[in-house]
Design an enzyme around this catalytic site. Structure first.
Site, PDB file in Angstrom:
ATOM      1  N   SER A 167      11.524 -13.667   7.576  1.00  0.00           N
ATOM      2  CA  SER A 167      10.243 -14.133   7.013  1.00  0.00           C
ATOM      3  C   SER A 167      10.129 -15.627   7.273  1.00  0.00           C
ATOM      4  O   SER A 167      11.140 -16.323   7.418  1.00  0.00           O
ATOM      5  CB  SER A 167      10.214 -13.889   5.499  1.00  0.00           C
ATOM      6  OG  SER A 167       9.122 -14.560   4.912  1.00  0.00           O
ATOM      7  N   TYR A 180      13.987 -14.488  -2.940  1.00  0.00           N
ATOM      8  CA  TYR A 180      13.486 -13.945  -1.673  1.00  0.00           C
ATOM      9  C   TYR A 180      13.750 -14.918  -0.519  1.00  0.00           C
ATOM     10  O   TYR A 180      14.254 -14.522   0.540  1.00  0.00           O
ATOM     11  CB  TYR A 180      11.995 -13.669  -1.800  1.00  0.00           C
ATOM     12  CG  TYR A 180      11.362 -13.054  -0.567  1.00  0.00           C
ATOM     13  CD1 TYR A 180      11.504 -11.694  -0.293  1.00  0.00           C
ATOM     14  CD2 TYR A 180      10.600 -13.818   0.313  1.00  0.00           C
ATOM     15  CE1 TYR A 180      10.908 -11.125   0.828  1.00  0.00           C
ATOM     16  CE2 TYR A 180      10.005 -13.257   1.436  1.00  0.00           C
ATOM     17  CZ  TYR A 180      10.163 -11.907   1.692  1.00  0.00           C
ATOM     18  OH  TYR A 180       9.578 -11.347   2.806  1.00  0.00           O
TER      19      TYR A 180
HETATM   20  N1  LIG Z   1       4.000  -8.584   3.925  1.00  0.00           N
HETATM   21  C1  LIG Z   1       4.380  -9.803   4.266  1.00  0.00           C
HETATM   22  O1  LIG Z   1       3.569 -10.753   4.179  1.00  0.00           O
HETATM   23  C2  LIG Z   1       5.761 -10.099   4.752  1.00  0.00           C
HETATM   24  C3  LIG Z   1       6.034 -11.387   5.237  1.00  0.00           C
HETATM   25  C4  LIG Z   1       7.304 -11.678   5.715  1.00  0.00           C
HETATM   26  C5  LIG Z   1       8.281 -10.701   5.736  1.00  0.00           C
HETATM   27  N2  LIG Z   1       8.002  -9.463   5.258  1.00  0.00           N
HETATM   28  C6  LIG Z   1       9.086  -8.468   5.293  1.00  0.00           C
HETATM   29  O2  LIG Z   1       8.669  -7.351   6.061  1.00  0.00           O
HETATM   30  C7  LIG Z   1       9.271  -6.162   5.549  1.00  0.00           C
HETATM   31  C8  LIG Z   1       8.179  -5.142   5.249  1.00  0.00           C
HETATM   32  O3  LIG Z   1       7.251  -5.711   4.350  1.00  0.00           O
HETATM   33  P1  LIG Z   1       5.936  -4.960   3.848  1.00  0.00           P
HETATM   34  O4  LIG Z   1       4.950  -6.005   3.538  1.00  0.00           O
HETATM   35  O5  LIG Z   1       5.592  -3.856   4.767  1.00  0.00           O
HETATM   36  O6  LIG Z   1       6.495  -4.369   2.456  1.00  0.00           O
HETATM   37  P2  LIG Z   1       6.042  -3.145   1.559  1.00  0.00           P
HETATM   38  O7  LIG Z   1       6.429  -3.532   0.173  1.00  0.00           O
HETATM   39  O8  LIG Z   1       4.647  -2.726   1.828  1.00  0.00           O
HETATM   40  O9  LIG Z   1       7.008  -1.976   2.074  1.00  0.00           O
HETATM   41  C9  LIG Z   1       8.403  -2.045   1.872  1.00  0.00           C
HETATM   42  C10 LIG Z   1       8.968  -0.647   1.966  1.00  0.00           C
HETATM   43  O10 LIG Z   1      10.395  -0.753   1.756  1.00  0.00           O
HETATM   44  C11 LIG Z   1      10.779   0.283   0.870  1.00  0.00           C
HETATM   45  N3  LIG Z   1      12.022  -0.093   0.176  1.00  0.00           N
HETATM   46  C12 LIG Z   1      12.161  -0.996  -0.825  1.00  0.00           C
HETATM   47  N4  LIG Z   1      13.429  -1.023  -1.247  1.00  0.00           N
HETATM   48  C13 LIG Z   1      14.114  -0.132  -0.495  1.00  0.00           C
HETATM   49  C14 LIG Z   1      15.466   0.293  -0.468  1.00  0.00           C
HETATM   50  N5  LIG Z   1      16.380  -0.199  -1.307  1.00  0.00           N
HETATM   51  N6  LIG Z   1      15.837   1.215   0.445  1.00  0.00           N
HETATM   52  C15 LIG Z   1      14.915   1.745   1.295  1.00  0.00           C
HETATM   53  N7  LIG Z   1      13.623   1.410   1.296  1.00  0.00           N
HETATM   54  C16 LIG Z   1      13.226   0.465   0.413  1.00  0.00           C
HETATM   55  C17 LIG Z   1       9.602   0.465  -0.063  1.00  0.00           C
HETATM   56  O11 LIG Z   1       9.624   1.721  -0.737  1.00  0.00           O
HETATM   57  C18 LIG Z   1       8.426   0.294   0.878  1.00  0.00           C
HETATM   58  O12 LIG Z   1       8.022   1.514   1.455  1.00  0.00           O
HETATM   59  C19 LIG Z   1      10.076  -6.603   4.317  1.00  0.00           C
HETATM   60  O13 LIG Z   1      11.425  -6.818   4.692  1.00  0.00           O
HETATM   61  C20 LIG Z   1       9.418  -7.912   3.930  1.00  0.00           C
HETATM   62  O14 LIG Z   1      10.277  -8.763   3.207  1.00  0.00           O
HETATM   63  C21 LIG Z   1       6.762  -9.129   4.761  1.00  0.00           C
END
Ligand SMILES: NC(=O)c1ccc[n+]([C@@H]2O[C@H](COP(=O)([O-])OP(=O)(O)OC[C@H]3O[C@@H](n4cnc5c(N)ncnc54)[C@H](O)[C@@H]3O)[C@@H](O)[C@H]2O)c1
Length: 275
Positions: A167, A180
């Site tokens: 991120s 985070y």
């Molecule tokens: N959305 C953003 O702006 C953003 C920015 C930077 C990084 N990220 C990273 O990208 C990745 C995806 O983000 P997103 O926005 O799609 O998130 P999201 O919350 O929409 O989806 C995350 C998914 O991970 C699953 N999950 C959570 N804990 C888990 C576990 N212990 N085991 C298995 N599955 C698990 C959840 O059930 C969910 O389906 C994450 O690692 C997040 O930190 C997101």
């Protein structure tokens, strides 16, 4: 290949017309963690559409089943689309991640691509971060990546590609998100460590560092107009990214187009790491 992607983002996100093709991905086998929703679901969809067989794994079995069914429908009229199988995993559980790798091998014969995408985004000011919250964040966001990479490397042949989700928060402080931010800094450096050691097996390991992307994870800012205005002000492109805008860089890193790229953290953040 020209693909028209969803464009129903409320004016803040550029609905993307993507013309990205990576023919070298066809017939490969991928594992995507956290594929029940958000970016993970879009990665699974994009891979399957390009002929990759996908094992999606999520802690929420209902979400994962629904996502897998939706992806099968979505790709129903795509000639040569890959199969999508949903399974349950808690990425904190090393044995469970190994079982996901075995599921992919049993079902499709091998694993070529692995996306460590599952993650959580807890909020608390530094003074209030509890041991349980810190442990959960490090365990899911960091240990989950390590165990995923271990599982992937145990079954991958040379040429395999792993991509972790870091991120912009790995390099930029976000108030109230110390757990985070520190976890994602660890993911970024872990990616480099993995690249060095797994390079011995011919496996590449890279990461994507997104900025604000339009998923449930960022609903809090999208539903708070002052917070959204502040966030957009601090993004040089002045809009959130769409999940589809992370797909192209993901396909690049996974594919042979990036076969001499490893240990790289690719920022896909509208420039926000600079401000
Ligand atoms: N959305 C953003 O702006 C953003 C920015 C930077 C990084 N990220 C990273 O990208 C990745 C995806 O983000 P997103 O926005 O799609 O998130 P999201 O919350 O929409 O989806 C995350 C998914 O991970 C699953 N999950 C959570 N804990 C888990 C576990 N212990 N085991 C298995 N599955 C698990 C959840 O059930 C969910 O389906 C994450 O690692 C997040 O930190 C997101």
């Amino acid at each position: 290949m020209t693909l028209v992607e969803p464009t129903d983002h409320p004016g803040r996100v550029q609905g993307a017309l993507m013309a990205v093709d990576h023919p070298d991905l066809r017939d490969k086998v991928a594992v995507v963690t956290g594929a029940g929703r958000g970016m993970g679901a879009r990665f699974a969809a994009a891979l399957a559409r390009r002929g990759v067989h996908v094992v999606g794994a999520d802690i929420d079995g209902t979400l994962m089943d629904e996502a897998a069914s939706a992806l099968r429908l979505e790709n129903g009229d795509v000639t040569g689309a890959g199969e999508v199988v949903g399974t349950v995993v808690d990425v904190r559980d090393r044995d469970a991640q190994q079982a996901v790798a075995q599921t992919a091998v049993d079902r499709f014969g091998r694993v070529d691509l692995w996306i460590n995408n599952a993650g959580i985004f807890p909020e608390a000011p530094v003074a209030d971060i509890s041991p349980a919250q810190m442990q959960a964040t490090l365990s899911i966001n960091v240990e989950g990546v390590l165990y995923g990479a271990q599982a992937a490397a145990s079954v991958m042949a040379p040429g395999g590609s792993i991509v972790n989700m870091a991120s912009v928060a790995a390099v930029r402080v976000r108030r109230g998100r110390a757990a985070y931010c520190s976890s994602k800094a660890a993911v970024a450096h872990l990616t480099e460590c993995l690249a060095v050691e797994l390079g011995d097996q011919g496996i590449r390991v890279n990461a994507i560092a997104p900025g604000f992307v339009d998923t449930e994870m960022t609903r809090w800012v999208q539903d708070d107009p002052p917070a959204l205005a502040k966030a957009l002000d601090a993004i040089p492109l002045h809009r959130l990214g769409s999940p589809e805008e992370i797909v192209g860089p993901m396909l690049f890193l996974l594919s042979d187009s990036a076969r001499y790229v490893t240990g790289h953290i690719l920022a896909v953040d509208g420039g926000s790491r600079h401000v």
